[in-house]
Design a protein around this motif. Structure first.
Motif, short mmCIF file in Angstrom:
data_model
loop_
_atom_site.label_atom_id
_atom_site.label_comp_id
_atom_site.label_asym_id
_atom_site.label_seq_id
_atom_site.Cartn_x
_atom_site.Cartn_y
_atom_site.Cartn_z
N MET A 127 0.84 -1.19 0.00
CA MET A 127 0.00 0.00 0.00
C MET A 127 0.88 1.25 0.00
O MET A 127 1.94 1.28 0.61
CB MET A 127 -0.90 0.00 1.24
CG MET A 127 -1.91 -1.13 1.28
SD MET A 127 -3.18 -0.96 0.02
CE MET A 127 -4.03 0.50 0.62
N GLU A 128 0.43 2.30 -0.71
CA GLU A 128 1.15 3.56 -0.75
C GLU A 128 0.28 4.67 -0.16
O GLU A 128 -0.93 4.73 -0.40
CB GLU A 128 1.53 3.92 -2.19
CG GLU A 128 2.54 2.95 -2.81
CD GLU A 128 2.99 3.40 -4.18
OE1 GLU A 128 2.52 4.46 -4.64
OE2 GLU A 128 3.81 2.69 -4.79
N PHE A 129 0.91 5.53 0.62
CA PHE A 129 0.21 6.62 1.29
C PHE A 129 1.03 7.90 1.11
O PHE A 129 2.26 7.87 1.13
CB PHE A 129 0.03 6.32 2.78
CG PHE A 129 -0.55 4.96 3.06
CD1 PHE A 129 -1.91 4.73 2.97
CD2 PHE A 129 0.28 3.89 3.39
CE1 PHE A 129 -2.45 3.48 3.21
CE2 PHE A 129 -0.24 2.64 3.64
CZ PHE A 129 -1.61 2.43 3.55
N THR A 130 0.36 9.02 0.97
CA THR A 130 1.04 10.29 0.74
C THR A 130 1.94 10.65 1.91
O THR A 130 1.48 10.77 3.06
CB THR A 130 0.01 11.41 0.53
OG1 THR A 130 -0.87 11.05 -0.55
CG2 THR A 130 0.71 12.72 0.18
N ASN A 175 7.57 10.61 5.83
CA ASN A 175 8.60 10.89 4.82
C ASN A 175 8.20 12.10 4.00
O ASN A 175 7.61 11.99 2.93
CB ASN A 175 8.80 9.66 3.94
CG ASN A 175 9.95 9.82 2.96
OD1 ASN A 175 10.69 10.81 3.02
ND2 ASN A 175 10.12 8.86 2.08
N HIS A 176 8.48 13.28 4.54
CA HIS A 176 8.16 14.54 3.87
C HIS A 176 9.37 15.46 3.99
O HIS A 176 9.42 16.31 4.90
CB HIS A 176 6.91 15.16 4.49
CG HIS A 176 6.47 16.43 3.82
ND1 HIS A 176 5.83 17.45 4.49
CD2 HIS A 176 6.57 16.85 2.53
CE1 HIS A 176 5.57 18.43 3.65
NE2 HIS A 176 6.01 18.10 2.47
N PRO A 177 10.36 15.29 3.12
CA PRO A 177 11.59 16.08 3.22
C PRO A 177 11.30 17.58 3.12
O PRO A 177 10.31 17.98 2.50
CB PRO A 177 12.40 15.60 2.01
CG PRO A 177 11.80 14.28 1.64
CD PRO A 177 10.35 14.37 1.98
N ALA A 180 -1.59 17.13 3.21
CA ALA A 180 -1.36 15.87 2.48
C ALA A 180 -0.82 14.80 3.41
O ALA A 180 -1.19 13.62 3.31
CB ALA A 180 -0.40 16.12 1.33
N THR A 181 0.06 15.19 4.33
CA THR A 181 0.64 14.21 5.25
C THR A 181 -0.41 13.71 6.22
O THR A 181 -0.46 12.51 6.54
CB THR A 181 1.82 14.83 6.01
OG1 THR A 181 2.77 15.34 5.07
CG2 THR A 181 2.51 13.79 6.88
N PHE A 182 -1.25 14.62 6.72
CA PHE A 182 -2.35 14.18 7.60
C PHE A 182 -3.26 13.20 6.87
O PHE A 182 -3.69 12.19 7.43
CB PHE A 182 -3.16 15.37 8.09
CG PHE A 182 -2.56 16.07 9.28
CD1 PHE A 182 -2.27 15.38 10.44
CD2 PHE A 182 -2.29 17.43 9.24
CE1 PHE A 182 -1.72 16.02 11.54
CE2 PHE A 182 -1.74 18.09 10.33
CZ PHE A 182 -1.45 17.38 11.48
N SER A 183 -3.55 13.48 5.61
CA SER A 183 -4.40 12.59 4.82
C SER A 183 -3.74 11.23 4.65
O SER A 183 -4.38 10.19 4.80
CB SER A 183 -4.68 13.22 3.46
OG SER A 183 -5.49 12.37 2.67
N GLY A 184 -2.43 11.24 4.34
CA GLY A 184 -1.72 9.99 4.17
C GLY A 184 -1.67 9.17 5.46
O GLY A 184 -1.85 7.95 5.44
N LEU A 185 -1.47 9.86 6.59
CA LEU A 185 -1.43 9.16 7.86
C LEU A 185 -2.79 8.59 8.22
O LEU A 185 -2.91 7.45 8.71
CB LEU A 185 -0.96 10.13 8.95
CG LEU A 185 -0.84 9.56 10.37
CD1 LEU A 185 0.07 8.34 10.41
CD2 LEU A 185 -0.32 10.65 11.33
N ASN A 186 -3.84 9.34 7.95
CA ASN A 186 -5.19 8.85 8.23
C ASN A 186 -5.52 7.64 7.37
O ASN A 186 -6.12 6.67 7.84
CB ASN A 186 -6.21 9.96 8.01
CG ASN A 186 -7.55 9.66 8.64
OD1 ASN A 186 -7.64 9.39 9.84
ND2 ASN A 186 -8.60 9.68 7.84
#
Length: 261
Positions: A1-4, A20-22, A30-36
C-alpha cells in the motif's frame, strides 16, 4: 500500500510507519491525509497487532508546515479548521485499538511533539530535542498540545514548557515522564521494535484492545466508573478463546499460544 508522505512496512506483526516529507517531515494537509489513510489500512489488517511510528532521516517531525498557515490569517474559522484536522488524526491515534509507539529519532517539535503525545508510548533518542515553540510565532499549539501535555506531566511544568517555548532533550523528557525511555540514537528503533514485538507476539489481541479501551475511557471517568468499566471488560475476556488458552497454558505450565480470538 502507498500513502502520501507516509511509508509502511510490516514485520513480525508490527507495522513500521515512517513520516517521509523532506526535508524536515513537516506536517501538512497531504501528510495528515496519508497518515489517516494508513490508519484505515492498519485497523483493517488482523496481521498487524502493534505500530511503531518514526521519521525519515535525521528528523522525527520538525513541526507543522508553516506555509499552510498563511491562508488562515485574518480568518479565525479557517484557523480552527486547520487545528481540527490534526486533532482528529491524533485523537484517532490515541484511541486506536492497537498500541502505537513513537520512536523519536530526532527533532520532535510543535505538531511533531503533539503527534508523539497522541501515541500510547514514546521512546526518544537521548539528545533529540522536544518542544512546543508555537508562542514564538504568536500562536499556540493547535493539535491538542495544551491538552495532552498537561495530562501527562504536572500542570505547572506543562505551562512552563508551553509559555517559554523551551526545548528539552529526550533524557529530560524521560525524567519528566513524557517518554518511556531515552536511549542512544542507534537504539531508538531497536528498543521500539523490542517493545512492540513483546506485545504483538506474546499477547492476545482481545486483551490488548481491552486494556487500551479501559485506560483511555477510564481516564475520563470517576474511579468508581472506571472500575465498573474494567470489571465489564474483565468479564468479556472470559468469553474469548485466548483467555481459555492462557489460563489452561498456565495450569499446564507451558507457553500460551494465542489466536487473537
Amino acid at each position: 500500500m502507498e500513502f502520501t508522505n507516509v511509508n509502511l512496512k510490516v514485520e513480525n506483526r508490527v507495522a513500521y510507519v515512517t513520516i517521509n516529507h523532506p526535508p524536515a517531515n513537516a506536517l501538512n494537509g497531504a501528510t495528515f491525509s496519508g497518515l489517516n489513510d494508513c490508519l484505515d489500512y492498519m485497523v483493517s489488517q488482523d496481521e498487524i497487532k502493534a505500530i511503531v511510528i518514526t521519521g525519515e532521516g535525521k528528523f522525527f517531525i520538525a513541526g507543522a508546515d508553516i506555509k499552510e498557515f498563511h491562508q488562515a490569517f485574518g480568518n479565525a474559522e479557517k484557523g480552527r479548521e486547520l487545528a481540527e484536522v490534526g486533532q482528529r488524526v491524533f485523537d484517532r491515534m490515541e484511541h486506536f485499538p492497537k498500541p502505537i509507539i513513537a520512536a523519536i529519532n530526532g527533532a520532535c517539535l510543535g505538531g511533531g511533539f503533539e503527534l508523539a503525545l497522541g501515541c500510547h508510548m514514546r521512546i526518544a533518542a537521548e539528545k533529540a530535542m522536544l518542544g512546543l515553540p508555537e508562542l514564538k510565532l504568536g500562536l499556540i499549539p493547535g493539535f491538542a498540545g495544551t491538552q495532552r501535555l498537561a495530562r501527562i506531566i504536572p500542570k505547572s511544568k506543562a505551562l512552563e514548557l508551553l509559555l517559554t517555548s523551551q526545548f528539552i532533550t529526550g533524557k529530560e523528557a524521560e525524567a519528566l515522564g513524557i517518554v518511556n525511555y531515552a536511549v542512544p540514537l542507534e537504539e531508538v528503533l531497536p528498543r521500539a521494535k523490542q517493545l512492540a514485538e513483546s506485545i504483538a507476539q506474546e499477547k492476545g489481541m482481545p486483551s490488548i484492545t481491552a486494556v487500551l479501551h479501559a485506560v483511555n475511557k477510564g481516564l475520563d471517568m470517576t474511579l468508581e466508573e472506571g472500575q465498573a468499566l474494567e470489571a465489564e471488560w474483565f468479564g468479556k475476556m472470559f468469553c474469548t478463546e485466548d483467555a481459555k488458552e492462557g489460563v489452561t497454558a498456565f495450569l499446564e505450565k507451558r507457553n500460551a499460544e494465542f489466536k487473537d480470538r
